[in-house]
Write an enzyme that holds these catalytic residues in place. Structure first.
Site, short mmCIF file in Angstrom:
data_model
loop_
_atom_site.label_atom_id
_atom_site.label_comp_id
_atom_site.label_asym_id
_atom_site.label_seq_id
_atom_site.Cartn_x
_atom_site.Cartn_y
_atom_site.Cartn_z
NE ARG A 65 -19.44 -24.81 90.11
CZ ARG A 65 -18.80 -24.71 88.72
NH1 ARG A 65 -19.22 -25.30 87.58
NH2 ARG A 65 -17.70 -24.08 88.70
CG MET A 90 -17.03 -27.59 77.25
SD MET A 90 -15.92 -29.27 77.52
CE MET A 90 -14.41 -28.62 77.84
CG HIS A 109 -13.33 -38.03 79.63
ND1 HIS A 109 -13.07 -36.64 79.80
CD2 HIS A 109 -11.91 -38.54 79.69
CE1 HIS A 109 -11.76 -36.22 80.10
NE2 HIS A 109 -11.07 -37.40 80.00
CD GLU A 174 -15.75 -38.25 71.99
OE1 GLU A 174 -16.71 -37.61 72.21
OE2 GLU A 174 -14.58 -38.02 72.08
C1 GRF Z 1 -16.11 -34.70 73.09
O1 GRF Z 1 -14.61 -35.06 72.71
C2 GRF Z 1 -16.55 -35.32 74.46
O2 GRF Z 1 -15.90 -36.44 74.56
C3 GRF Z 1 -16.20 -34.10 75.45
O3 GRF Z 1 -16.13 -33.11 74.71
C4 GRF Z 1 -16.35 -33.23 73.00
C5 GRF Z 1 -17.48 -32.60 72.76
O4 GRF Z 1 -17.71 -32.58 71.41
N1 GRF Z 1 -16.52 -34.45 76.65
P1 GRF Z 1 -19.02 -32.30 70.59
O5 GRF Z 1 -19.67 -31.16 71.15
O6 GRF Z 1 -20.06 -33.40 71.03
O7 GRF Z 1 -18.78 -32.25 69.14
#
Ligand code: GRF
Length: 201
Positions: A65, A90, A109, A174
């Site tokens: 990491r 991720m 999130h 989002e």
């Molecule tokens: C989203 O739901 C975000 O909240 C989470 O990961 C997902 C990413 O989606 N952290 P995208 O790759 O932006 O479509």
């Protein structure tokens, strides 16, 4: 012009929403300096290339990491970023990474934190039986999904919802929330008191 560094691992819809909001002027005073993925084949990286943005794959697989993070830090510095936006990135950041950019890293999130941190937040919310869900944009600190909250947007959970329908409703929010949060942070017109993000008037 402030410079954003975007980190992603997959689909890239939040990145695209930010890019579209910059293009339309809804998000102003900034540009995307670089898009970095820990997965070279991430859909988000392909989108970034299509748009002529600097897109860099820095593969994490099989690497320590700290070493992987160091390479990303170098890349972000080379592109002179002012603010880093995790958009479906991720991978946990090392403490060194967080410390390299104090209060300069945002994450989104898909829950109303502090409820349901970690993976599958929407499914966690459904199983818990909450009637409101949503998303949170927060500063990244050394704990998972924990830093100071910049902005949240809520949605109703319907009885007919499954993980798919709820996730889609949250994702719509989002795409609005992230650009709004970026604008607020870049304005510099705020102070953090305890854990509270307060807009200066
Ligand atoms: C989203 O739901 C975000 O909240 C989470 O990961 C997902 C990413 O989606 N952290 P995208 O790759 O932006 O479509």
């Amino acid at each position: 012009m402030k410079r954003l560094g975007i980190l992603l691992s997959g689909r890239g819809s939040n990145f695209l929403a930010i890019a579209n909001n910059i293009a339309s002027g809804r998000l102003s005073g900034c540009e995307i300096a670089v898009v970095i993925s820990n997965k070279a084949d991430a859909q988000g990286i392909a989108y970034a290339r299509e748009r002529g943005l600097n897109a860099v794959g820095i593969e994490a697989r099989g690497r320590k990491r700290a070493e992987h993070d160091a390479e990303i830090i170098t890349c972000l510095r080379e592109h002179e970023v002012d603010l880093i936006c995790l958009a479906g990135y991720m991978r946990l950041l090392s403490p060194e990474f967080v410390q390299a950019f104090p209060q300069r890293i945002l994450n989104i999130h898909p829950s109303l934190l502090p409820a349901f941190p970690g993976l599958d937040a929407q499914q966690q919310a459904l199983e818990y039986g909450v009637q409101f869900a949503g998303c949170t944009v927060h500063f990244v600190d050394e704990q998972l999904d924990h830093g100071v909250i910049v902005l949240q947007r809520a949605v109703v959970v319907y009885e007919s919802d499954d993980e798919h329908t709820l996730s889609a409703r949250i994702l719509e929010q989002e795409h609005i929330a992230y650009s709004e949060a970026i604008q607020r942070v870049l304005s510099g017109e705020y102070e953090i008191v305890g854990r509270r993000f307060l807009t200066r008037r």
